[in-house]
Motif scaffolding. Structure first.
Motif, PDB file in Angstrom:
ATOM      1  N   GLU B  22       0.757  -1.189   0.090  1.00 20.49           N
ATOM      2  CA  GLU B  22       0.037   0.068   0.015  1.00 20.49           C
ATOM      3  C   GLU B  22       0.745   1.310  -0.017  1.00 20.49           C
ATOM      4  OE1 GLU B  22      -3.680   1.515   2.871  1.00 20.49           O
ATOM      5  OE2 GLU B  22      -3.422  -0.631   2.353  1.00 20.49           O
ATOM      6  N   TYR B  23       1.926   1.281   0.725  1.00 20.62           N
ATOM      7  CA  TYR B  23       2.878   2.269   0.826  1.00 20.62           C
ATOM      8  C   TYR B  23       3.616   2.369  -0.544  1.00 20.62           C
ATOM      9  CZ  TYR B  23       2.467   2.371   5.652  1.00 20.62           C
ATOM     10  OH  TYR B  23       1.607   2.523   7.076  1.00 20.62           O
ATOM     11  N   ASP B  26       1.377   4.466  -2.741  1.00 25.12           N
ATOM     12  CA  ASP B  26       1.509   5.819  -2.388  1.00 25.12           C
ATOM     13  C   ASP B  26       2.555   6.427  -3.305  1.00 25.12           C
ATOM     14  OD1 ASP B  26      -0.740   6.020  -1.056  1.00 25.12           O
ATOM     15  OD2 ASP B  26       0.344   5.818   0.775  1.00 25.12           O
ATOM     16  N   ASP B  27       3.653   5.677  -3.215  1.00 27.57           N
ATOM     17  CA  ASP B  27       5.007   6.177  -3.855  1.00 27.57           C
ATOM     18  C   ASP B  27       4.801   6.504  -5.394  1.00 27.57           C
ATOM     19  OD1 ASP B  27       6.243   6.341  -1.416  1.00 27.57           O
ATOM     20  OD2 ASP B  27       7.231   4.448  -1.562  1.00 27.57           O
ATOM     21  N   GLU B  28       4.104   5.262  -5.915  1.00 27.95           N
ATOM     22  CA  GLU B  28       3.835   5.148  -7.283  1.00 27.95           C
ATOM     23  C   GLU B  28       3.056   6.305  -7.843  1.00 27.95           C
ATOM     24  OE1 GLU B  28       2.512   1.033  -7.761  1.00 27.95           O
ATOM     25  OE2 GLU B  28       3.427   1.164  -9.602  1.00 27.95           O
ATOM     26  N   ALA B  29       1.831   6.629  -6.821  1.00 29.39           N
ATOM     27  CA  ALA B  29       1.113   7.657  -7.448  1.00 29.39           C
ATOM     28  C   ALA B  29       1.675   8.909  -7.296  1.00 29.39           C
ATOM     29  CB  ALA B  29      -0.271   7.846  -6.431  1.00 29.39           C
ATOM     30  N   ALA B  30       2.603   9.086  -6.263  1.00 33.59           N
ATOM     31  CA  ALA B  30       3.438  10.548  -6.039  1.00 33.59           C
ATOM     32  C   ALA B  30       4.211  10.844  -7.366  1.00 33.59           C
ATOM     33  CB  ALA B  30       4.202  10.598  -5.030  1.00 33.59           C
ATOM     34  N   ARG B  55      -4.162  16.157 -10.936  1.00 33.85           N
ATOM     35  CA  ARG B  55      -4.860  15.581 -10.243  1.00 33.85           C
ATOM     36  C   ARG B  55      -6.264  15.246 -10.931  1.00 33.85           C
ATOM     37  NH1 ARG B  55      -3.498  18.998  -6.010  1.00 33.85           N
ATOM     38  NH2 ARG B  55      -5.163  20.140  -6.329  1.00 33.85           N
ATOM     39  N   ILE B  61      -7.876   9.862  -6.003  1.00 39.39           N
ATOM     40  CA  ILE B  61      -6.837   9.071  -5.639  1.00 39.39           C
ATOM     41  C   ILE B  61      -7.241   8.237  -4.299  1.00 39.39           C
ATOM     42  CG2 ILE B  61      -5.785  10.799  -3.607  1.00 39.39           C
ATOM     43  CD1 ILE B  61      -3.101   9.659  -5.266  1.00 39.39           C
ATOM     44  N   SER B  62      -8.052   8.689  -3.438  1.00 40.10           N
ATOM     45  CA  SER B  62      -8.410   7.659  -2.086  1.00 40.10           C
ATOM     46  C   SER B  62      -9.326   6.692  -2.733  1.00 40.10           C
ATOM     47  CB  SER B  62      -9.024   8.836  -1.273  1.00 40.10           C
ATOM     48  OG  SER B  62     -10.252   9.273  -1.746  1.00 40.10           O
ATOM     49  N   LYS B  65      -7.201   4.184  -4.320  1.00 45.64           N
ATOM     50  CA  LYS B  65      -6.736   3.208  -3.094  1.00 45.64           C
ATOM     51  C   LYS B  65      -7.491   2.403  -2.434  1.00 45.64           C
ATOM     52  CE  LYS B  65      -4.137   5.174   0.272  1.00 45.64           C
ATOM     53  NZ  LYS B  65      -3.489   6.217   1.165  1.00 45.64           N
ATOM     54  N   ARG B  69      -6.953  -1.654  -2.547  1.00 48.17           N
ATOM     55  CA  ARG B  69      -6.938  -2.507  -1.251  1.00 48.17           C
ATOM     56  C   ARG B  69      -7.824  -3.468  -1.200  1.00 48.17           C
ATOM     57  NH1 ARG B  69      -7.036   1.372   2.998  1.00 48.17           N
ATOM     58  NH2 ARG B  69      -9.267   1.293   2.728  1.00 48.17           N
TER      59      ARG B  69
END
Lengths: 126, 885
Positions: B22-23, B26-30, B55, B61-62, B65, B69
């Motif tokens: 999951e982290y 986050d990195d990938e999306a950033a 964006r 994005i949420s 996610k 998940r």
């Protein structure tokens, strides 16, 4: 099968601008990876944008859903690398199984397209 | 297919490594957003615009996610693990609540599991044969009657040869025979059975062989197979037993096999020895009236694909085409095919229904009690849920959490319940009549464990779902701001609690009323007027079979000798010979009355036919209604006489005097003059009305004895000192004569009522538990009600109310709750007992007394249970209450 047209309701990110058939997206992502080798998500989005003409709008986040699906099926694999902006990024590439799957899917897709094309042509002649 | 499996594996892997990936996303999306933003910057946008455009293009994005998940692993499993952790924490936080709830659940689940264990052992366990569900029992019955289930032997041979529905068929008769082993005469229950019996049942001998088909023929049938028990007990498990000869009273037999220890025959009582059927098949098939014999039991195995119904239809057709001579043919006969299992459990369906109903009632009570506890748990949980809801937990999520908590409680209770069931087996073994098959041990098998688990799941849903939905439903803001003490919520909760308490009262009344009916039914069955006086009567049986006594004269001589000796035993007031109640079978014997013809093709009247000694009726306390008794002077050389019972006299000589008429059993017999009428004695089972019966002096009988015949001895000293003496006397008259079942007549009657006795015991257990749980429920509800009325009570006391008035106030409230429950309960009890009325014998389903007693018992218990909360209410310190409010 790649084009199971609606796998699960909750999978599609809400508010996408154009309804993209989920299976089609998976197929495009796999095709990109087979054609260009190792890519990260952004790269894949660009590739699809490139070949997808103007009409094709993509919520780029959905690419990651496709990537997860493909990965779980064992058709692509991923490794960490460094992106063009010098950040750690995940690079995806097709596996052997993925290449084979793409061949199968391409053939089926072509057949279906031919068939549909023929039927539509028939309609014109009448 | 392979991909689907791979996805499953990937998602299971995801259960364990989910956090790190999951982290990574986050990195990938950033990175992705940054690259997009750079692209838009390069296109000439301002940095603000570029970021927004990026964006927009990437999407929410949420949500993404969440979706990733959900897909990466199985979120339901993750949340369940989370809820389990929470549930265990809850147990630690509230040990008293957990303890109380688990104890109630353990009590309830333990009780129903123990009793289910009995039902399982006695009723449910499959017959111990491979594919036992394919086994059927076949017999000929009178149409419209369930009695007289016999088959003519030639019909059996024809069935066997001509049917297409059974893969194999076997017939057997139960024969009491005497085995001489080590100089001792043993009375055995034995079988004469087709060679096919063991193959039909799917069994092979442990040692030796089964019978050959050729050994079924008369004359070649002197081979025997022993039960494991007989082999161990009479021959000490001798390994060289095969090939040895044994002496039965009808000849010498060669032992060819020993059965495995686990095997038992499909008979109600254990059988210890088997010899071939031994019929002259050719002669039987000629169907001459003199050669045609009877087989009592026919067992067959269905061919694959055939149902019991189909087999029944086929057998009916087959039967109607049999070449039976008109002389033997009875149009009132039909063939019956039933599953072997049903043949054994028979009329127990309604018993099962009632017991399962009681199980359901007890579980409902348990649920109501635990729901009480959950509702009465104060506001703390409510606030906790409100906070969770405020922090974004969905309703479904909160419901799930509460259900998981309930489930953990239930499973805890079920585990303790199984332990209780395990320990209570010893107690139950003492209560369960040992004559019931399967009651020797009460195994806790998978079915019982499964039942406990199922009870836990059902209770979880019942007691957990309501409160869970209720809690999930609260609006978070209201509960948080109003400090969880809103008046309306409290009133709502009190209503619920009162309804629950009433419900428990209702269920308890249903349980108690059922138990009351059962108890009465058992009592009436066991202690009804049987037509004789059972105290101080000891009974014993001997073997009077043809094989041992070739003529009536030898039987008479034996009885004369034995009765003479028994009379003189110290402690014996009198000894007689006759029929031993309560008996099992129905009368099946036809007879003739002088001067009467029975129309052809109608059902001829039947009557029991018994040989008795002159003293029999006097010893048994059976009254003489008319005429005279049998006398010692009625012997084979004097006028043949007979007594009949009242039913016989009433049904065959309505409006006239039976005395003086003449009857006979066989056409070649002399007529017997009826000289007296005696009172009815039940000899066809306790639950059936007395049947017509004819009694003849044994000294004038053509054949003395048969099943159910025996000695009655009136004595004040009881069985134990007498048994050895009786055996000694018998041995003096005939050293090879075994004595069977020396017991009191009361004991025989107890045995005959074992099943209703068991039902009364089980329902009694349920009734007690029901009463206890209902009282407990009312008790805790009253406590909660008192607590919620603290303020009101405090004011009353402050204004000069007397503690006594407060106690009455609370008791009145409790009475209101109970009355509502009682009315509902009485209505339910009446409706239910109508439904299951066949279960109760001789008792009206709507017995007002039963209902009244149950209700009063419950009310008194309920008032006692409410007294403690009431007294607590009366001792409230008003100043304290008013200060805290």
């Amino acid at each position: 099968m790649l084009y199971s047209f609606a796998e699960r309701k909750g999978d599609a990110v809400k508010g996408s601008r154009t309804e993209i058939l989920q299976g089609t997206l998976d197929l495009m992502v796999l095709k990109s990876l087979v054609a260009l080798g190792s890519l990260h998500g952004y790269g894949i989005a660009r590739r699809i944008e490139q070949i997808g003409e103007e009409s094709f709008h993509l919520n780029e986040g959905t690419v990651y859903q496709a990537l997860l699906r493909l990965q779980q099926k064992g058709w692509i694999t991923s490794e960490l690398g460094v992106s063009e902006n010098n950040r750690r990024a995940r690079f995806y590439s097709a596996t052997k199984a993925g290449r084979k799957q793409l061949e199968r899917e391409t053939e089926t897709w072509n057949r279906v397209a031919r068939l549909v094309g023929n039927i539509l042509k028939l309609g014109n002649e009448v | 297919m392979r991909e689907a499996l791979r996805v499953v594996f990937a998602r299971i892997r995801g259960l364990f490594g989910s956090r790190s990936s999951e982290y990574a996303f986050d990195d990938e999306a950033a990175v992705h957003l940054e690259l997009l933003t750079n692209r838009f910057l390069n296109q000439g946008m301002s940095s603000e615009e570029a970021r927004r455009a990026a964006r927009l293009q990437f999407g929410g994005i949420s949500q993404l996610k969440d979706s990733l998940r959900d897909r990466r692993s199985y979120p339901i499993v993750e949340s369940l693990v989370q809820d389990l952790t929470l549930a265990f924490r809850q147990i630690r936080i509230a040990p008293r609540f957990t303890g109380a709830a688990a104890a109630i659940l353990a009590l309830g689940i333990g009780a129903v599991t123990s009793i289910f264990g009995v039902v399982n052992a006695v009723l449910l366990r499959p017959l111990p044969y491979p594919q036992a569900d394919r086994l059927v029992w076949v017999g000929e019955v009178h149409k419209g009657s369930t009695t007289e289930e016999l088959s003519l032997t030639p019909n059996f041979f024809d069935w066997r040869a001509q049917n297409h529905v059974f893969s194999s068929m076997a017939a057997f008769n139960i024969v009491l025979r005497t085995l001489l082993a080590n100089g001792e005469a043993l009375q055995l229950r034995t079988l004469k059975a087709s060679a096919a019996l063991l193959p039909v049942l799917g069994t092979e001998p442990m040692m030796g062989r089964a019978f050959f088909a050729s050994e079924d023929q008369k004359g070649q049938d002197h081979v025997a197979i022993l039960s494991y028990r007989l082999w161990r007990q009479a021959y000490g498990g001798d390994q060289t037993i095969l090939g040895r000869t044994i002496n039965l009273d009808d000849g010498v037999y060669v032992v060819v096999g020993v059965l495995p220890e686990s095997f038992s025959f499909p008979t109600l009582q254990p059988v210890d020895l088997m010899t071939p059927l031994g019929k002259n098949e050719q002669l039987e098939l000629t169907r001459s009236p003199t050669s045609t014999t009877i087989v009592h039991d026919v067992i067959a195995r269905l061919k694959p694909g055939f149902s019991v119904e189909r087999a029944g239809a086929e057998m009916d057709t087959l039967e109607s085409h049999l070449g039976v001579p008109a002389l033997l043919r009875r149009t009132t006969i039909s063939v019956k095919v039933v599953a072997l299992r049903d043949r054994f459990t028979g009329d127990l369906r309604s018993a099962l229904l009632v017991i399962l109903g009681a199980v359901a009632c007890v579980l409902l009570l348990v649920c109501a009690n635990v729901a009480n506890l959950l509702l009465g748990r104060g506001e703390s949980r409510r606030r906790e849920m409100a906070i969770r809801a405020a922090l974004g937990a969905s309703r479904g999520r909160i419901t799930q959490q509460l259900l998981v908590e309930s489930l953990v409680l239930s499973l805890l209770g079920a585990a303790m319940g199984v332990v209780i069931a395990f320990w209570s087996r010893r107690l139950l073994l003492g209560l369960v009549p040992q004559t019931l098959p399967g009651a020797m041990s009460l195994p806790i098998d998978w079915l019982v464990l499964g039942f406990a688990l199922a009870s836990a799941l059902v209770t979880t849903v019942l007691f957990g779902l309501g409160p869970a939905l209720g809690s999930a439903n609260i609006s978070s803001s209201a509960s948080l701001t109003a400090d969880g003490r809103s008046l309306s919520g409290s009133v709502h909760r009190q209503t619920w609690l009162s309804v629950l308490a009433s419900l428990q009262m209702a269920i308890a009344i249903v349980l108690l009323a059922s138990e009351g009916l059962m108890l009465q039914s058992f009592w009436k069955l066991r202690y009804q007027d049987l037509g004789f006086a059972s105290p101080r009567i000891v009974t014993a049986s001997v073997n009077l079979s043809h094989a041992r006594f070739p003529s009536a004269a030898t039987q008479i001589a034996f009885l004369d000798g034995l009765l003479g000796k028994l009379q003189n035993v110290p402690g014996v007031e009198g000894a007689g010979f006759g029929i031993l109640p309560p008996g099992e079978g129905h009368a099946t014997n036809g007879f003739g009355i002088e001067g009467r013809q029975w129309p052809a093709q109608t059902r001829r009247p039947v009557a029991g036919q018994f040989s008795v000694s002159p003293s029999f009726f006097r010893l048994m306390g059976v009254p003489l209604r008319e005429g005279r008794e049998i006398q010692e002077s009625d012997t084979s050389t004097t006028l043949p006489v007979a007594l009949v019972n009242e039913t016989f006299a009433r049904s065959l000589f309505p409006g006239e005097n039976a005395i003086g008429h003449r009857v006979r059993f066989e056409a070649n017999e002399p007529w017997r003059t009826i000289v007296g009428v005696v009172g009815d004695v039940k000899m066809g089972g306790l639950a059936n009305p007395a049947e017509p019966a004819i009694f003849v002096p044994y000294r004038q009988s053509g054949f003395v004895g048969g099943e159910g015949a025996g000695f009655v001895i009136r004595t004040p000293v009881g069985v134990a000192p007498l048994a050895a003496e009786i055996r000694k006397q018998v041995a003096q008259v005939d050293p090879q004569q075994p004595v069977i079942d020396v017991e009191t007549l009361d004991h025989r009657l107890d045995d005959a009522t074992a099943r209703p006795h068991l039902a009364a015991v089980l329902l009694g257990g349920f009734g007690l538990i029901g009463l206890l749980l209902a009282a407990l429920g009312l008790h805790s509800v009253m406590f909660v009600l008192v607590r919620s009325r603290f303020r009101e009570i405090g004011i009353r006391l402050a204004l000069g109310g007397q503690p006594r008035e407060i106690v009455l106030l609370i008791l009145r409230a409790s009475l209101r709750v109970m009355s509502a429950g009682a009315v509902a309960g009485i209505l339910c009890a009446v409706a239910l007992s109508r439904l299951a009325h066949s279960f109760w014998w001789g008792v009206s389903a709507t017995e007002p007394l039963t209902l009244a007693v149950s209700t009063v018992l419950l009310m008194v218990t309920g008032l006692a249970a409410s007294f403690l909360p009431a007294r607590q209410a009366s001792r409230i310190d008003p100043s304290e209450v008013l200060r805290t409010e």
